[in-house]
Motif scaffolding. Sequence first.
Motif, PDB file in Angstrom:
ATOM      1  N   LEU A 127       0.827  -1.207   0.000  1.00 34.34           N
ATOM      2  CA  LEU A 127       0.000   0.000   0.000  1.00 34.34           C
ATOM      3  C   LEU A 127       0.860   1.255   0.000  1.00 34.34           C
ATOM      4  N   SER A 128       1.920   1.246   0.780  1.00 34.23           N
ATOM      5  CA  SER A 128       2.816   2.410   0.833  1.00 34.23           C
ATOM      6  C   SER A 128       3.422   2.691  -0.526  1.00 34.23           C
ATOM      7  N   ARG A 129       3.818   1.634  -1.241  1.00 36.13           N
ATOM      8  CA  ARG A 129       4.392   1.820  -2.574  1.00 36.13           C
ATOM      9  C   ARG A 129       3.347   2.343  -3.548  1.00 36.13           C
ATOM     10  N   LEU A 130       2.120   1.871  -3.421  1.00 34.00           N
ATOM     11  CA  LEU A 130       1.053   2.351  -4.294  1.00 34.00           C
ATOM     12  C   LEU A 130       0.786   3.831  -4.064  1.00 34.00           C
ATOM     13  N   LEU A 131       0.741   4.226  -2.816  1.00 30.77           N
ATOM     14  CA  LEU A 131       0.478   5.627  -2.501  1.00 30.77           C
ATOM     15  C   LEU A 131       1.641   6.522  -2.918  1.00 30.77           C
ATOM     16  N   ALA A 132       2.845   5.993  -2.869  1.00 32.45           N
ATOM     17  CA  ALA A 132       4.001   6.759  -3.327  1.00 32.45           C
ATOM     18  C   ALA A 132       3.921   6.983  -4.838  1.00 32.45           C
ATOM     19  N   VAL A 133       3.479   5.964  -5.556  1.00 34.47           N
ATOM     20  CA  VAL A 133       3.306   6.097  -7.012  1.00 34.47           C
ATOM     21  C   VAL A 133       2.242   7.135  -7.333  1.00 34.47           C
ATOM     22  N   ALA A 134       1.165   7.147  -6.565  1.00 36.72           N
ATOM     23  CA  ALA A 134       0.070   8.085  -6.807  1.00 36.72           C
ATOM     24  C   ALA A 134       0.522   9.527  -6.682  1.00 36.72           C
ATOM     25  N   GLU A 135       1.590   9.764  -5.949  1.00 36.94           N
ATOM     26  CA  GLU A 135       2.111  11.121  -5.777  1.00 36.94           C
ATOM     27  C   GLU A 135       2.504  11.732  -7.131  1.00 36.94           C
ATOM     28  N   ASN A 136       2.815  10.883  -8.091  1.00 34.52           N
ATOM     29  CA  ASN A 136       3.279  11.374  -9.391  1.00 34.52           C
ATOM     30  C   ASN A 136       2.135  11.717 -10.342  1.00 34.52           C
ATOM     31  N   TYR A 137       0.884  11.633  -9.878  1.00 35.56           N
ATOM     32  CA  TYR A 137      -0.272  11.873 -10.747  1.00 35.56           C
ATOM     33  C   TYR A 137      -1.179  12.939 -10.131  1.00 35.56           C
ATOM     34  N   PRO A 138      -0.967  14.192 -10.488  1.00 34.45           N
ATOM     35  CA  PRO A 138      -1.747  15.299  -9.905  1.00 34.45           C
ATOM     36  C   PRO A 138      -3.254  15.141 -10.105  1.00 34.45           C
TER      37      PRO A 138
END
Length: 214
Positions: A127-138
């Motif tokens: 989940l942490s990795r998924l949320l980190a990836v989401a940071e790159n999509y405004p």
Amino acid sequence: MRAFLSSSPTFASSRSSLSSLRPLRWLLLAWLASLLSACGYNDFQAKDEAVKAAWGEVVNQYQRRADLIPNLVNTVKGYASHERETLEAVTKARATATSIQVTPETLNDPQAFQRFQQAQGELSGALSRLLAVAENYPQLKADAAFRDLQSQLEGTENRITVARQRYIAAVRDYNVLARSFPTNLTAMIFNYEVKPSFTVENEKAISTPPAVKF
């Protein structure tokens, strides 16, 4: 015949003996009750139930998190479908975590408890990795559904933290009773074994929920 028995010295003596034994029987029962109380039997009952209740809340909160994940994955997929590896990792970790059969008996099986904790830890990492990836999509971060899921996930992580803390405290009280003298003798007689607890490399991880804010 009844009159004869009633007037019989032997019958009368037997009745008298039985009557005299009744107070002794009640005294014996009272002594046994006080003995069980003094040796911690009643405390084991109460603390065992407290551990089970705390464990049930931990499981409920982890299940609540698992229920949020499919919608979270679908929402992220709508904006970052090419992040296939990360999305699949979360889905796989969730499937593993939810496939583990969790019952009150898990508390008496350290290996089963360890498998449960490991699966939940792997899901937290995914989940942490998924949320980190989401940071790159405004655009994803601005999506109302994503923000709502983010808020629910954050609240659930806080509830998991609180539930774990309560479980750890309940297990600590139970295990102290199971290991202390003379209640450890009661534990051996009635097979009250120590129960496993959550472990972390850094104890702060228990009191600090994962950051999911953006």
